[in-house]
Design a protein around this motif. Structure first.
Motif, PDB file in Angstrom:
ATOM      1  N   ARG A 165     -17.692 -24.929 -17.444  1.00  0.00           N
ATOM      2  CA  ARG A 165     -17.201 -26.234 -17.007  1.00  0.00           C
ATOM      3  C   ARG A 165     -15.888 -26.147 -16.241  1.00  0.00           C
ATOM      4  O   ARG A 165     -15.443 -27.142 -15.671  1.00  0.00           O
ATOM      5  CB  ARG A 165     -17.037 -27.151 -18.216  1.00  0.00           C
ATOM      6  CG  ARG A 165     -18.355 -27.703 -18.760  1.00  0.00           C
ATOM      7  CD  ARG A 165     -18.126 -28.812 -19.762  1.00  0.00           C
ATOM      8  NE  ARG A 165     -17.576 -28.295 -21.002  1.00  0.00           N
ATOM      9  CZ  ARG A 165     -18.298 -27.866 -22.035  1.00  0.00           C
ATOM     10  NH1 ARG A 165     -19.621 -27.867 -21.944  1.00  0.00           N
ATOM     11  NH2 ARG A 165     -17.727 -27.414 -23.139  1.00  0.00           N
ATOM     12  N   ALA A 166     -15.240 -24.974 -16.253  1.00  0.00           N
ATOM     13  CA  ALA A 166     -13.974 -24.810 -15.535  1.00  0.00           C
ATOM     14  C   ALA A 166     -14.224 -24.814 -14.030  1.00  0.00           C
ATOM     15  O   ALA A 166     -15.300 -24.470 -13.550  1.00  0.00           O
ATOM     16  CB  ALA A 166     -13.291 -23.519 -15.961  1.00  0.00           C
ATOM     17  N   ASP A 167     -13.192 -25.187 -13.283  1.00  0.00           N
ATOM     18  CA  ASP A 167     -13.331 -25.309 -11.837  1.00  0.00           C
ATOM     19  C   ASP A 167     -13.395 -23.967 -11.115  1.00  0.00           C
ATOM     20  O   ASP A 167     -13.942 -23.862 -10.029  1.00  0.00           O
ATOM     21  CB  ASP A 167     -12.156 -26.120 -11.259  1.00  0.00           C
ATOM     22  CG  ASP A 167     -12.205 -27.574 -11.709  1.00  0.00           C
ATOM     23  OD1 ASP A 167     -13.319 -28.053 -11.989  1.00  0.00           O
ATOM     24  OD2 ASP A 167     -11.148 -28.209 -11.756  1.00  0.00           O
ATOM     25  N   ASP A 168     -12.756 -22.946 -11.690  1.00  0.00           N
ATOM     26  CA  ASP A 168     -12.694 -21.682 -10.964  1.00  0.00           C
ATOM     27  C   ASP A 168     -12.804 -20.504 -11.924  1.00  0.00           C
ATOM     28  O   ASP A 168     -12.437 -20.581 -13.081  1.00  0.00           O
ATOM     29  CB  ASP A 168     -11.377 -21.570 -10.174  1.00  0.00           C
ATOM     30  CG  ASP A 168     -10.159 -21.797 -11.058  1.00  0.00           C
ATOM     31  OD1 ASP A 168     -10.330 -22.166 -12.235  1.00  0.00           O
ATOM     32  OD2 ASP A 168      -9.037 -21.611 -10.572  1.00  0.00           O
ATOM     33  N   GLY A 169     -13.345 -19.410 -11.424  1.00  0.00           N
ATOM     34  CA  GLY A 169     -13.347 -18.163 -12.173  1.00  0.00           C
ATOM     35  C   GLY A 169     -14.496 -18.036 -13.155  1.00  0.00           C
ATOM     36  O   GLY A 169     -15.141 -19.007 -13.549  1.00  0.00           O
ATOM     37  N   THR A 170     -14.741 -16.799 -13.540  1.00  0.00           N
ATOM     38  CA  THR A 170     -15.738 -16.504 -14.557  1.00  0.00           C
ATOM     39  C   THR A 170     -15.137 -15.515 -15.541  1.00  0.00           C
ATOM     40  O   THR A 170     -14.156 -14.842 -15.247  1.00  0.00           O
ATOM     41  CB  THR A 170     -16.997 -15.880 -13.930  1.00  0.00           C
ATOM     42  OG1 THR A 170     -16.623 -14.670 -13.248  1.00  0.00           O
ATOM     43  CG2 THR A 170     -17.661 -16.839 -12.947  1.00  0.00           C
ATOM     44  N   VAL A 171     -15.743 -15.446 -16.729  1.00  0.00           N
ATOM     45  CA  VAL A 171     -15.303 -14.516 -17.759  1.00  0.00           C
ATOM     46  C   VAL A 171     -16.545 -13.880 -18.350  1.00  0.00           C
ATOM     47  O   VAL A 171     -17.482 -14.582 -18.750  1.00  0.00           O
ATOM     48  CB  VAL A 171     -14.500 -15.230 -18.863  1.00  0.00           C
ATOM     49  CG1 VAL A 171     -14.059 -14.225 -19.926  1.00  0.00           C
ATOM     50  CG2 VAL A 171     -13.276 -15.930 -18.277  1.00  0.00           C
ATOM     51  N   SER A 172     -16.572 -12.548 -18.409  1.00  0.00           N
ATOM     52  CA  SER A 172     -17.741 -11.865 -18.956  1.00  0.00           C
ATOM     53  C   SER A 172     -17.831 -12.087 -20.461  1.00  0.00           C
ATOM     54  O   SER A 172     -16.835 -12.397 -21.126  1.00  0.00           O
ATOM     55  CB  SER A 172     -17.662 -10.367 -18.666  1.00  0.00           C
ATOM     56  OG  SER A 172     -16.651  -9.760 -19.449  1.00  0.00           O
ATOM     57  N   ALA A 183      -9.194 -24.408 -19.740  1.00  0.00           N
ATOM     58  CA  ALA A 183     -10.447 -24.903 -20.325  1.00  0.00           C
ATOM     59  C   ALA A 183     -10.693 -24.266 -21.689  1.00  0.00           C
ATOM     60  O   ALA A 183     -11.080 -24.958 -22.649  1.00  0.00           O
ATOM     61  CB  ALA A 183     -11.618 -24.593 -19.388  1.00  0.00           C
ATOM     62  N   LEU A 184     -10.464 -22.965 -21.809  1.00  0.00           N
ATOM     63  CA  LEU A 184     -10.662 -22.275 -23.081  1.00  0.00           C
ATOM     64  C   LEU A 184      -9.670 -22.768 -24.139  1.00  0.00           C
ATOM     65  O   LEU A 184     -10.017 -22.889 -25.315  1.00  0.00           O
ATOM     66  CB  LEU A 184     -10.511 -20.765 -22.891  1.00  0.00           C
ATOM     67  CG  LEU A 184     -11.577 -20.076 -22.037  1.00  0.00           C
ATOM     68  CD1 LEU A 184     -11.200 -18.621 -21.775  1.00  0.00           C
ATOM     69  CD2 LEU A 184     -12.946 -20.148 -22.711  1.00  0.00           C
ATOM     70  N   VAL A 185      -8.436 -23.041 -23.725  1.00  0.00           N
ATOM     71  CA  VAL A 185      -7.430 -23.546 -24.663  1.00  0.00           C
ATOM     72  C   VAL A 185      -7.820 -24.924 -25.159  1.00  0.00           C
ATOM     73  O   VAL A 185      -7.732 -25.231 -26.353  1.00  0.00           O
ATOM     74  CB  VAL A 185      -6.036 -23.581 -23.994  1.00  0.00           C
ATOM     75  CG1 VAL A 185      -5.042 -24.365 -24.845  1.00  0.00           C
ATOM     76  CG2 VAL A 185      -5.522 -22.156 -23.759  1.00  0.00           C
ATOM     77  N   ALA A 186      -8.261 -25.780 -24.254  1.00  0.00           N
ATOM     78  CA  ALA A 186      -8.558 -27.169 -24.619  1.00  0.00           C
ATOM     79  C   ALA A 186      -9.867 -27.315 -25.384  1.00  0.00           C
ATOM     80  O   ALA A 186      -9.958 -28.116 -26.322  1.00  0.00           O
ATOM     81  CB  ALA A 186      -8.594 -28.037 -23.357  1.00  0.00           C
ATOM     82  N   GLU A 187     -10.891 -26.542 -25.004  1.00  0.00           N
ATOM     83  CA  GLU A 187     -12.226 -26.784 -25.534  1.00  0.00           C
ATOM     84  C   GLU A 187     -12.691 -25.763 -26.560  1.00  0.00           C
ATOM     85  O   GLU A 187     -13.613 -26.021 -27.331  1.00  0.00           O
ATOM     86  CB  GLU A 187     -13.237 -26.808 -24.381  1.00  0.00           C
ATOM     87  CG  GLU A 187     -12.957 -27.872 -23.333  1.00  0.00           C
ATOM     88  CD  GLU A 187     -13.980 -27.840 -22.213  1.00  0.00           C
ATOM     89  OE1 GLU A 187     -15.170 -27.596 -22.498  1.00  0.00           O
ATOM     90  OE2 GLU A 187     -13.583 -28.037 -21.056  1.00  0.00           O
ATOM     91  N   GLY A 228      -7.196 -21.834 -14.427  1.00  0.00           N
ATOM     92  CA  GLY A 228      -8.047 -22.979 -14.738  1.00  0.00           C
ATOM     93  C   GLY A 228      -8.989 -22.690 -15.890  1.00  0.00           C
ATOM     94  O   GLY A 228      -9.222 -23.556 -16.751  1.00  0.00           O
ATOM     95  N   VAL A 229      -9.556 -21.493 -15.928  1.00  0.00           N
ATOM     96  CA  VAL A 229     -10.431 -21.103 -17.034  1.00  0.00           C
ATOM     97  C   VAL A 229      -9.634 -21.024 -18.326  1.00  0.00           C
ATOM     98  O   VAL A 229     -10.106 -21.449 -19.395  1.00  0.00           O
ATOM     99  CB  VAL A 229     -11.117 -19.751 -16.733  1.00  0.00           C
ATOM    100  CG1 VAL A 229     -11.944 -19.290 -17.925  1.00  0.00           C
ATOM    101  CG2 VAL A 229     -11.993 -19.862 -15.495  1.00  0.00           C
ATOM    102  N   THR A 230      -8.417 -20.483 -18.230  1.00  0.00           N
ATOM    103  CA  THR A 230      -7.561 -20.413 -19.416  1.00  0.00           C
ATOM    104  C   THR A 230      -7.348 -21.793 -20.016  1.00  0.00           C
ATOM    105  O   THR A 230      -7.487 -21.988 -21.233  1.00  0.00           O
ATOM    106  CB  THR A 230      -6.197 -19.787 -19.056  1.00  0.00           C
ATOM    107  OG1 THR A 230      -6.386 -18.449 -18.600  1.00  0.00           O
ATOM    108  CG2 THR A 230      -5.262 -19.784 -20.261  1.00  0.00           C
TER     109      THR A 230
END
Length: 496
Positions: free
Chosen positions: A88-95, A75-79, A71-73
């Motif tokens: 804004r993604a539904d799940d997960g975090t990225v440092s 979001a990063l691809v789209a935005e 889900g984060v992937t």
């Protein structure tokens, strides 16, 4: 397996004719892509940025440098590769460290795209620059000392390795890469032989370069990322799209590389060809860009812009002809799939009947302009997004549903033939989906179906409007057979 000792770079071997159909499919889709995609179109530019963002994220996941939830992937691809997109993604975090590494990889890909536009070809200096750009934010790598102990060593950006970096394969055998003292000479030889392959199909050329570079393994770390960048440069110079090896394809990718280590380049060529088909198909999406000025104009302004875009797509040169031809092709493919599934359903019915006298095996289908062609909307969209394209549902889709009900379990195996992209691109894709439902006695609540199978990027088949149903029929039957087998395995495993 025996150990594989390092070998000097050898010229591109002869690749036999069984690859011709899939390479012709790449060429056919490229022609269709060129008819409807304009490089200066803002929507195309956004589609290309999305492709490069996806590559930047997945190339590190392939190497186990980090993990990013799906889900984060998306979001990063789209935005864009920002902390706000992650939030804004539904799940997960990225440092922030991982985001910085992904950004550096994305910037390296932008540099690569600019190099391709400028006509710059593969060279030793470009390879060194790529490594510096890709690994800029990576300070160390995991190394192994002479006693087999692992430790974090400093990564020297853009410099050839000074220590051996052989690896142990899953079966315990040793895969030797080029020793440090031979790297410079072998890299010069690689570039020399690469230039002699001018005129070879770009997919074959890219696969050979990719594998031979990996077999040298000239850097301490980051060789896979550089190799995938070199593949992109080769494709972009030939007006092809940047393919992406994502986490779902990692095992097949590594198997294909290992087959090439053993002397058979064909699996890697086929793998890259199938991913290139996915990449070209994805760029037909042409995502809608709504400018801030349009949004500021209010709801009607947004709607007017959308209507104008739709009319422009419908009036594109050749759009009506493509629509008619691709419709006839979809009907032909649909009919052949129906015959295949009808035969298969009879065999399944006989077998399932042996374990349950009350079993049900049925086949249902629909095609435009039948109103039922709009059924299965959620599943249609899910499969299209899974293989990274926008499905044009304006007229509906061509679908088949094989239903198997026995001993309290129901399997629905769905096959979709869909138009790809906004407007009449003249491209079709076949995808598959399967879901499983239980039959709980006395439970009259609505049951959620469990998704047990959904197409991956290379589990799909693509045609262009100038093809015939025969063009990739062997690929269709192989796909149907393997995916139906996988779905039936889940069904049988769930039986009482």
């Amino acid at each position: 397996m025996p150990d594989l000792q390092w070998v000097e770079v050898e010229p591109l071997p002869h690749v036999n004719g069984d690859l011709l159909p899939v390479l012709e499919s790449v060429d056919s889709l490229q022609r269709a892509w060129q008819e409807v995609v304009q490089a200066n179109d803002p929507a195309f530019q956004e589609a290309r940025r999305r492709s490069l963002r996806r590559h930047a994220i997945e190339t590190g996941i392939i190497e186990r440098l980090y993990e990013v939830d799906w889900g984060v992937t998306e979001a990063l691809v789209a935005e864009g590769i920002t902390a706000d997109a992650v939030a804004r993604a539904d799940d997960g975090t990225v440092s922030e460290d991982v985001l910085a590494l992904i950004r550096s990889q994305y910037e390296a890909l932008q540099f690569l795209a600019e190099s391709a536009r400028d006509g710059r070809d593969v060279s030793v200096s470009l390879i060194r620059e790529l490594h510096q750009a890709l690994a800029r934010e990576q300070k160390t790598y995991t190394a192994t000392d002479q006693l087999g102990r692992r430790f974090e060593a400093r990564l020297h950006h853009g410099q050839w390795k000074t220590e051996k970096n052989h690896v142990t394969r899953p079966d315990g055998s040793l895969l030797e890469y080029t020793p440090p003292e031979h790297v410079a000479a072998q890299m010069d030889r690689l570039i020399e032989l690469y230039r002699e392959t001018e005129g070879v199909h770009p997919i074959v050329r890219a696969a050979w370069l990719h594998h031979r570079f990996v077999r040298i393994h000239p850097f301490e770390d980051g060789n896979g990322r550089v190799a995938r960048c070199l593949t992109l440069l080769n494709l972009l110079r030939c007006d092809l799209a940047p393919l992406v090896v994502d986490r779902r394809e990692r095992d097949r990718y590594l198997r294909s590389l290992d087959r090439a280590n053993e002397g058979d380049l064909r699996p890697l060529v086929r793998f890259f060809a199938e991913l290139e088909i996915v990449a070209l198909r994805s760029e037909l999406e042409r995502p809608v860009e709504t400018t801030s000025e349009v949004v500021a104009g209010g709801a009607l302004s947004v709607l007017e812009a959308g209507v104008a875009r739709f009319r422009a797509l419908q009036s594109e040169t050749g759009a009506q002809e493509r629509a008619e031809q691709v419709g006839r092709l979809a009907n032909d493919v649909h009919t052949r799939i129906s015959l295949w599934l009808t035969d298969m359903s009879k065999r399944i019915e006989n077998l399932v009947g042996e374990i349950s006298a009350h079993s049900i095996v049925s086949l249902q289908e629909a095609a435009p302009p039948d109103s039922r062609a709009r059924f299965w909307g959620r599943q249609v969209v899910q499969t299209a997004r899974s293989v990274d394209f926008f499905v044009n549902r304006h007229d509906g889709v061509w679908w088949q549903r094989l239903r198997i009900h026995a001993l309290g379990q129901e399997l629905r195996y769905l096959v979709f033939v869909q138009k790809v992209g906004r407007g009449e691109t003249g491209v079709l894709a076949l995808t598959v989906y399967a879901e499983l439902m239980g039959d709980e006695a006395g439970d009259d609540t609505r049951q959620e179906a469990e998704t047990v199978l959904i197409s991956t990027p290379t589990e799909s088949v693509t045609w262009t409007y100038s093809d015939t149903a025969d063009t990739r029929w062997q690929d269709v039957t192989e796909l149907l057979d393997t995916t139906l087998a996988a779905a039936l395995h889940r069904f049988v495993s769930a039986l009482g």
